[in-house]
Enzyme design. Structure first.
Site, PDB file in Angstrom:
ATOM      1  N   GLY A 122       0.816  -1.346  -0.082  1.00 38.41           N
ATOM      2  CA  GLY A 122       0.644   0.199  -0.279  1.00 38.41           C
ATOM      3  C   GLY A 122       0.879   1.150   0.188  1.00 38.41           C
ATOM      4  O   GLY A 122       2.231   1.332  -0.094  1.00 38.41           O
ATOM      5  N   HIS A 160       6.947  -3.548   1.722  1.00 36.61           N
ATOM      6  CA  HIS A 160       6.779  -2.552   0.697  1.00 36.61           C
ATOM      7  C   HIS A 160       7.513  -0.942   1.095  1.00 36.61           C
ATOM      8  O   HIS A 160       6.905  -0.067   2.235  1.00 36.61           O
ATOM      9  CB  HIS A 160       5.589  -2.080   0.166  1.00 36.61           C
ATOM     10  CG  HIS A 160       5.497  -3.585  -0.395  1.00 36.61           C
ATOM     11  ND1 HIS A 160       4.816  -3.138  -1.302  1.00 36.61           N
ATOM     12  CD2 HIS A 160       5.733  -4.918  -0.886  1.00 36.61           C
ATOM     13  CE1 HIS A 160       4.373  -4.449  -2.185  1.00 36.61           C
ATOM     14  NE2 HIS A 160       4.525  -5.410  -1.675  1.00 36.61           N
ATOM     15  N   GLU A 199       9.752   3.352  -2.149  1.00 43.00           N
ATOM     16  CA  GLU A 199       9.489   3.451  -3.668  1.00 43.00           C
ATOM     17  C   GLU A 199       9.204   4.906  -3.545  1.00 43.00           C
ATOM     18  O   GLU A 199       9.635   5.382  -4.839  1.00 43.00           O
ATOM     19  CB  GLU A 199       8.559   3.209  -3.973  1.00 43.00           C
ATOM     20  CG  GLU A 199       7.829   2.748  -4.911  1.00 43.00           C
ATOM     21  CD  GLU A 199       6.609   2.314  -5.299  1.00 43.00           C
ATOM     22  OE1 GLU A 199       6.353   1.419  -6.512  1.00 43.00           O
ATOM     23  OE2 GLU A 199       5.900   1.737  -4.819  1.00 43.00           O
TER      24      GLU A 199
END
Length: 220
Positions: free
Chosen positions: A50, A77, A80
């Protein structure tokens, strides 16, 4: 050859925090099931995905404690679209075994030895990273002013970087296509040896137990 399959549950930063909690509770239930204590159990790890700006990894420490107490492998995650601070929090607050994307890791040189020494995997996703962030691609002259993809730099620094599809349905891609895109986004491309190294890194970063990983690498 025989195929090995495992599950990685995914929880998202999107939506209500209760939904992430429900996914974590479901993972706990599976860990407590018939395969509890069996390294070949169905659940191999948990993935936090997410939009990063929704919630920093450090804010989820208490949510993840039940999984960390069960020593479940975790991939987060981070890095990014947000600064390397998010990667630091994923490693130090959530004990990440792998980092999804990790594009901004290069901005924190002090953190790189931690990745190398702890063998933390970096899941680069060339097509997704190109779509969301944008990098140079030798097949696209219009991208010549963009920044260079960090894959080669990470390899040269001895980091356990892998190439992944991220979202094959959305990016319309496959593992082979991602290796091709990775070569396009790397100055002077990737040598056959570097591609083999990326594939080997994928085996070594797997959340399967050590004996299974070793056997699969030998078979490959």
């Amino acid at each position: 050859p025989e195929m090995e399959t495992r599950l990685i549950f995914m929880g998202s930063r999107h939506g209500k925090s209760e939904e992430l909690g429900d996914h974590i509770k479901l993972a706990e239930q599976l860990l407590e099931g018939p395969s509890s204590g069996n390294t070949n159990g169905a659940l191999a790890g948990f993935d936090l995905a997410g939009a990063e700006e929704k919630k920093e990894p450090g804010q989820l420490r208490n949510d993840f404690l039940p999984l960390l107490e069960r020593c479940l492998s975790v991939t987060i995650h981070a890095g990014e679209t947000e600064p390397a601070r998010n990667i630091w929090e994923a490693v130090y607050h959530l004990q990440a075994d792998r980092i999804g994307h990790g594009l901004t890791l290069k901005d924190n040189p002090e953190l790189i030895p931690r990745f190398r020494d702890r063998r933390i995997g970096i899941e680069l996703c060339p097509s997704s990273n190109m779509q969301i962030v944008g990098f140079k691609d030798t097949f696209l002259p219009s991208s010549s002013e963009r920044v260079v993809y960090p894959l080669k730099t990470y390899l040269e620094q001895g980091l356990r970087v892998t190439v992944n599809t991220d979202n094959p349905g959305i990016s319309r891609t496959s593992p082979s296509m991602e290796l091709h895109r990775a070569a396009r986004m790397t100055p002077d491309g990737l040598s056959p040896w570097e591609i083999l190294q990326l594939v080997r890194n994928s085996f070594r970063s797997s959340f399967a137990d050590q004996q299974v990983r070793a056997r699969l690498i030998r078979e490959a």
